[in-house]
Enzyme design. Structure first.
Site, PDB file in Angstrom:
ATOM      1  N   TYR A 120       0.841  -1.199   0.000  1.00 21.03           N
ATOM      2  CA  TYR A 120       0.000   0.000   0.000  1.00 21.03           C
ATOM      3  C   TYR A 120       0.874   1.246   0.000  1.00 21.03           C
ATOM      4  O   TYR A 120       0.595   2.222  -0.701  1.00 21.03           O
ATOM      5  CB  TYR A 120      -0.920   0.001   1.229  1.00 21.03           C
ATOM      6  CG  TYR A 120      -1.905  -1.148   1.231  1.00 21.03           C
ATOM      7  CD1 TYR A 120      -3.062  -1.089   0.467  1.00 21.03           C
ATOM      8  CD2 TYR A 120      -1.673  -2.279   2.005  1.00 21.03           C
ATOM      9  CE1 TYR A 120      -3.970  -2.146   0.473  1.00 21.03           C
ATOM     10  CE2 TYR A 120      -2.573  -3.335   2.012  1.00 21.03           C
ATOM     11  CZ  TYR A 120      -3.715  -3.260   1.241  1.00 21.03           C
ATOM     12  OH  TYR A 120      -4.603  -4.305   1.236  1.00 21.03           O
ATOM     13  N   ASN A 161     -12.564  -1.441  -4.812  1.00 19.95           N
ATOM     14  CA  ASN A 161     -12.391  -1.765  -6.227  1.00 19.95           C
ATOM     15  C   ASN A 161     -13.619  -2.522  -6.741  1.00 19.95           C
ATOM     16  O   ASN A 161     -13.927  -3.595  -6.248  1.00 19.95           O
ATOM     17  CB  ASN A 161     -11.122  -2.616  -6.393  1.00 19.95           C
ATOM     18  CG  ASN A 161     -10.943  -3.160  -7.787  1.00 19.95           C
ATOM     19  OD1 ASN A 161     -11.538  -2.698  -8.747  1.00 19.95           O
ATOM     20  ND2 ASN A 161     -10.100  -4.172  -7.896  1.00 19.95           N
ATOM     21  N   CYS A 193      -6.547  -5.955  -7.404  1.00 18.15           N
ATOM     22  CA  CYS A 193      -6.362  -5.513  -6.015  1.00 18.15           C
ATOM     23  C   CYS A 193      -5.799  -6.629  -5.139  1.00 18.15           C
ATOM     24  O   CYS A 193      -5.241  -6.360  -4.075  1.00 18.15           O
ATOM     25  CB  CYS A 193      -7.666  -4.980  -5.445  1.00 18.15           C
ATOM     26  SG  CYS A 193      -9.065  -6.091  -5.587  1.00 18.15           S
ATOM     27  N   HIS A 194      -5.882  -7.869  -5.607  1.00 18.18           N
ATOM     28  CA  HIS A 194      -5.310  -8.988  -4.842  1.00 18.18           C
ATOM     29  C   HIS A 194      -3.784  -8.935  -4.817  1.00 18.18           C
ATOM     30  O   HIS A 194      -3.158  -9.597  -4.000  1.00 18.18           O
ATOM     31  CB  HIS A 194      -5.785 -10.337  -5.415  1.00 18.18           C
ATOM     32  CG  HIS A 194      -5.390 -10.566  -6.838  1.00 18.18           C
ATOM     33  ND1 HIS A 194      -6.112 -10.055  -7.901  1.00 18.18           N
ATOM     34  CD2 HIS A 194      -4.352 -11.251  -7.379  1.00 18.18           C
ATOM     35  CE1 HIS A 194      -5.537 -10.424  -9.032  1.00 18.18           C
ATOM     36  NE2 HIS A 194      -4.455 -11.148  -8.739  1.00 18.18           N
ATOM     37  N   GLU A 253      -1.078 -17.011 -10.003  1.00 16.32           N
ATOM     38  CA  GLU A 253      -0.221 -16.187 -10.854  1.00 16.32           C
ATOM     39  C   GLU A 253       1.241 -16.609 -10.753  1.00 16.32           C
ATOM     40  O   GLU A 253       1.962 -16.574 -11.743  1.00 16.32           O
ATOM     41  CB  GLU A 253      -0.392 -14.709 -10.500  1.00 16.32           C
ATOM     42  CG  GLU A 253      -1.763 -14.201 -10.892  1.00 16.32           C
ATOM     43  CD  GLU A 253      -1.950 -12.712 -10.669  1.00 16.32           C
ATOM     44  OE1 GLU A 253      -0.962 -12.004 -10.327  1.00 16.32           O
ATOM     45  OE2 GLU A 253      -3.090 -12.238 -10.843  1.00 16.32           O
TER      46      GLU A 253
END
Length: 174
Positions: free
Chosen positions: A105, A128, A136-137, A163
């Site tokens: 952040y 979001n 946002c993850h 991912e």
């Protein structure tokens, strides 16, 4: 600044299956404006989604399927991101975080030229409206911890693992 939601008549929705559960896709004026998971925090009421209609969502559904199959790392969809100017700036910045990587952040706040705004970035991140596509993850705490996620920490962990797996079978991750 508070924005009034467009009338439900201007919206359409569909539900697509995914490894992390059903995803409700919402379009406003024919443009994707929402992606919500079951049980998601800040999920609008069902009646705000408008009638169900599958046709306008085919490209989004195809790109999500490719993402979960591990063959798509970037989404190429027109989005309508309704929020305050600050929220929209955070959401646009989230779209620049590369697939398989994370940002804190604080780092996002610095990139926005507001180094003391990490808490505000976190609040915008939590609002979001188009999760996964606006990733946002991929935002984590300063210590590297998996801090809050509207879809739940288990889903956040699974999306990040997916991912990092770079295209391997993700079905076991969710």
């Amino acid at each position: 600044m508070t924005r009034t939601a467009p009338p439900a008549a201007a919206r359409r929705h569909t539900v697509v299956d995914s490894p992390c559960g059903p995803l409700t896709l919402v379009a406003t004026g024919g443009v994707l404006s929402g992606l919500y998971m079951a049980g998601q925090r800040h999920r609008p009421a069902q009646e705000e989604f408008g009638p169900r209609e599958d046709r306008p969502f085919q490209e989004a559904a195809d790109q999500l399927a490719a993402y979960f199959a591990g063959t798509r790392t970037v989404f190429d969809l027109e989005l309508r991101l309704d929020g305050t100017p600050f929220q929209r700036s955070v959401w646009e910045l989230l779209r620049t975080v590369p697939y398989g990587e994370t940002r804190t952040y604080g780092r996002l706040a610095e990139a926005l030229g507001r180094p003391g705004a990490s808490r505000a970035v976190g609040l915008a991140n939590g609002r979001n409206p188009v999760g996964i596509i606006v990733p946002c993850h991929r935002v984590i705490g300063a210590s590297g911890s998996l801090t809050g996620y509207g879809g739940g920490i288990d889903r956040k962990r699974a999306l990040l693992a997916h991912e990092r797996a770079q295209g391997r079978d993700a079905s076991a991750l969710f």
